[in-house]
Scaffold this motif. Structure first.
Motif, PDB file in Angstrom:
ATOM      1  N   UNK A 182       0.970  -1.138  -0.115  1.00  0.00           N
ATOM      2  CA  UNK A 182       0.056  -0.161  -0.110  1.00  0.00           C
ATOM      3  C   UNK A 182       0.987   1.316  -0.289  1.00  0.00           C
ATOM      4  N   UNK A 183       1.855   1.204   0.991  1.00  0.00           N
ATOM      5  CA  UNK A 183       2.837   2.473   0.890  1.00  0.00           C
ATOM      6  C   UNK A 183       3.593   2.744  -0.352  1.00  0.00           C
ATOM      7  N   UNK A 184       3.865   1.793  -1.153  1.00  0.00           N
ATOM      8  CA  UNK A 184       4.692   1.705  -2.503  1.00  0.00           C
ATOM      9  C   UNK A 184       3.583   2.330  -3.376  1.00  0.00           C
TER      10      UNK A 184
ATOM     11  N   UNK B 164      -3.865   0.369   6.387  1.00  0.00           N
ATOM     12  CA  UNK B 164      -2.514   0.408   6.196  1.00  0.00           C
ATOM     13  C   UNK B 164      -2.020   1.882   5.821  1.00  0.00           C
ATOM     14  N   UNK B 165      -3.116   2.607   5.115  1.00  0.00           N
ATOM     15  CA  UNK B 165      -2.803   3.914   4.995  1.00  0.00           C
ATOM     16  C   UNK B 165      -2.310   4.865   6.259  1.00  0.00           C
ATOM     17  N   UNK B 166      -3.277   4.453   7.195  1.00  0.00           N
ATOM     18  CA  UNK B 166      -3.048   5.071   8.582  1.00  0.00           C
ATOM     19  C   UNK B 166      -2.032   4.654   9.310  1.00  0.00           C
ATOM     20  N   UNK B 167      -1.447   3.385   8.895  1.00  0.00           N
ATOM     21  CA  UNK B 167      -0.141   3.070   9.545  1.00  0.00           C
ATOM     22  C   UNK B 167       0.965   3.635   8.997  1.00  0.00           C
ATOM     23  N   UNK B 168       0.939   4.399   7.876  1.00  0.00           N
ATOM     24  CA  UNK B 168       1.899   5.084   7.237  1.00  0.00           C
ATOM     25  C   UNK B 168       2.649   5.737   8.310  1.00  0.00           C
ATOM     26  N   UNK B 169       4.243   5.277   8.308  1.00  0.00           N
ATOM     27  CA  UNK B 169       4.885   6.381   9.439  1.00  0.00           C
ATOM     28  C   UNK B 169       5.677   7.583   8.804  1.00  0.00           C
TER      29      UNK B 169
ATOM     30  N   UNK C 246       4.343  10.130   6.754  1.00  0.00           N
ATOM     31  CA  UNK C 246       3.405  10.794   6.059  1.00  0.00           C
ATOM     32  C   UNK C 246       4.172  11.975   5.306  1.00  0.00           C
ATOM     33  N   UNK C 247       3.566  12.507   4.332  1.00  0.00           N
ATOM     34  CA  UNK C 247       3.703  13.643   3.295  1.00  0.00           C
ATOM     35  C   UNK C 247       4.945  13.093   2.404  1.00  0.00           C
ATOM     36  N   UNK C 248       6.023  12.364   2.975  1.00  0.00           N
ATOM     37  CA  UNK C 248       6.987  11.874   1.710  1.00  0.00           C
ATOM     38  C   UNK C 248       6.333  10.680   1.225  1.00  0.00           C
ATOM     39  N   UNK C 249       5.616   9.935   1.886  1.00  0.00           N
ATOM     40  CA  UNK C 249       4.620   8.901   1.540  1.00  0.00           C
ATOM     41  C   UNK C 249       3.288   9.407   1.766  1.00  0.00           C
ATOM     42  N   UNK C 250       2.728   9.856   0.523  1.00  0.00           N
ATOM     43  CA  UNK C 250       1.751  10.743   0.275  1.00  0.00           C
ATOM     44  C   UNK C 250       0.386  10.184   0.697  1.00  0.00           C
ATOM     45  N   UNK C 251       0.138   9.725   2.149  1.00  0.00           N
ATOM     46  CA  UNK C 251      -1.177   9.125   2.418  1.00  0.00           C
ATOM     47  C   UNK C 251      -2.287   9.960   2.409  1.00  0.00           C
ATOM     48  N   UNK C 252      -1.783  11.323   2.529  1.00  0.00           N
ATOM     49  CA  UNK C 252      -2.835  12.493   2.421  1.00  0.00           C
ATOM     50  C   UNK C 252      -3.648  12.485   1.171  1.00  0.00           C
TER      51      UNK C 252
ATOM     52  N   UNK D 147     -14.421   7.139  -1.418  1.00  0.00           N
ATOM     53  CA  UNK D 147     -14.986   6.994  -2.656  1.00  0.00           C
ATOM     54  C   UNK D 147     -15.861   7.971  -3.109  1.00  0.00           C
ATOM     55  N   UNK D 148     -16.552   8.924  -2.315  1.00  0.00           N
ATOM     56  CA  UNK D 148     -17.539   9.827  -2.504  1.00  0.00           C
ATOM     57  C   UNK D 148     -16.696  11.167  -2.812  1.00  0.00           C
ATOM     58  N   UNK D 149     -15.264  11.063  -2.649  1.00  0.00           N
ATOM     59  CA  UNK D 149     -14.647  12.309  -2.977  1.00  0.00           C
ATOM     60  C   UNK D 149     -14.386  13.226  -1.562  1.00  0.00           C
ATOM     61  N   UNK D 150     -15.084  12.713  -0.519  1.00  0.00           N
ATOM     62  CA  UNK D 150     -14.934  13.552   0.598  1.00  0.00           C
ATOM     63  C   UNK D 150     -13.522  13.133   1.158  1.00  0.00           C
ATOM     64  N   UNK D 151     -13.122  14.016   2.208  1.00  0.00           N
ATOM     65  CA  UNK D 151     -11.893  13.982   3.051  1.00  0.00           C
ATOM     66  C   UNK D 151     -12.219  12.763   3.973  1.00  0.00           C
ATOM     67  N   UNK D 152     -11.373  11.926   4.064  1.00  0.00           N
ATOM     68  CA  UNK D 152     -11.672  10.818   5.365  1.00  0.00           C
ATOM     69  C   UNK D 152     -10.464  10.889   6.391  1.00  0.00           C
ATOM     70  N   UNK D 153     -10.459  10.098   7.294  1.00  0.00           N
ATOM     71  CA  UNK D 153      -9.511  10.319   8.326  1.00  0.00           C
ATOM     72  C   UNK D 153      -8.112  10.460   7.890  1.00  0.00           C
ATOM     73  N   UNK D 154      -7.137  11.166   8.832  1.00  0.00           N
ATOM     74  CA  UNK D 154      -5.786  11.303   8.473  1.00  0.00           C
ATOM     75  C   UNK D 154      -5.095  11.353   9.994  1.00  0.00           C
ATOM     76  N   UNK D 155      -3.705  10.641  10.002  1.00  0.00           N
ATOM     77  CA  UNK D 155      -3.342  10.694  11.348  1.00  0.00           C
ATOM     78  C   UNK D 155      -2.837  12.185  11.951  1.00  0.00           C
TER      79      UNK D 155
END
Length: 153
Positions: free
Chosen positions: A74-76, A109-114, A116-122, A127-135
């Motif tokens: 996922x991170x890749x 897996x996205x939420x466990x990304x250690x 962030x920013x560099x590995x752009x989980x943001x 699916x509906x285009x809304x913002x969802x959780x972010x660490x």
């Protein structure tokens, strides 16, 4: 392990490095600490500063990838989401060859990304285009996405 605190438009960040690899970036770093002389942390801070000022779209840093095989996949894949674009959790699942029904596992897996920013989980949204959780919190996610594509959110 060495660390470096830096200020950014989303608040204090603490960058961690070990054995020549960036291992983590923490949000809301409040304690400034000393600035250890470390060429890797210097480079990470330089690239993050360039990103925040709009002079950089991609990062070129050696990254640690401590996680499960699924998390690493996922991170890749996150690193293939272009600057200024977004993808849904289901999109990521499909790109990895899975059914969209595992989008929750992708989200975990996205939420466990250690790193962030560099590995752009943001760049991953609902699916509906809304913002969802972010660490780091949705306010930080919104700022990061607006840096990449003004007016998106």
């Amino acid at each position: 392990m060495t660390t470096r605190w830096m200020d950014s438009p989303i608040g204090g960040l603490r960058i961690h490095a070990h054995a020549g690899l960036i291992t983590a970036i923490d949000f809301d770093a409040r304690v400034r600490g000393t600035r250890a002389a470390d060429p890797l942390l210097d480079e990470a801070e330089r690239q993050l500063t360039e990103y925040f000022t709009g002079a950089r779209e991609d990062f070129d840093l050696p990254l640690a990838s401590d996680g499960t095989e699924f998390q690493k996949k996922v991170w890749a894949e996150l690193q293939h989401i272009p600057f200024g674009e977004t993808a849904s959790y289901g999109d990521i699942a499909r790109r990895l060859g899975y059914e969209p029904v595992i989008s929750r596992a992708v989200g975990a897996a996205n939420g466990a990304n250690p790193i962030p920013i560099v590995v752009p989980c943001h760049r991953v949204i609902g699916a509906d285009g809304t913002l969802t959780g972010y660490g780091g919190g949705l306010d930080k996610k919104r700022i990061l996405l607006a840096l990449e594509q003004p007016g998106l959110f």
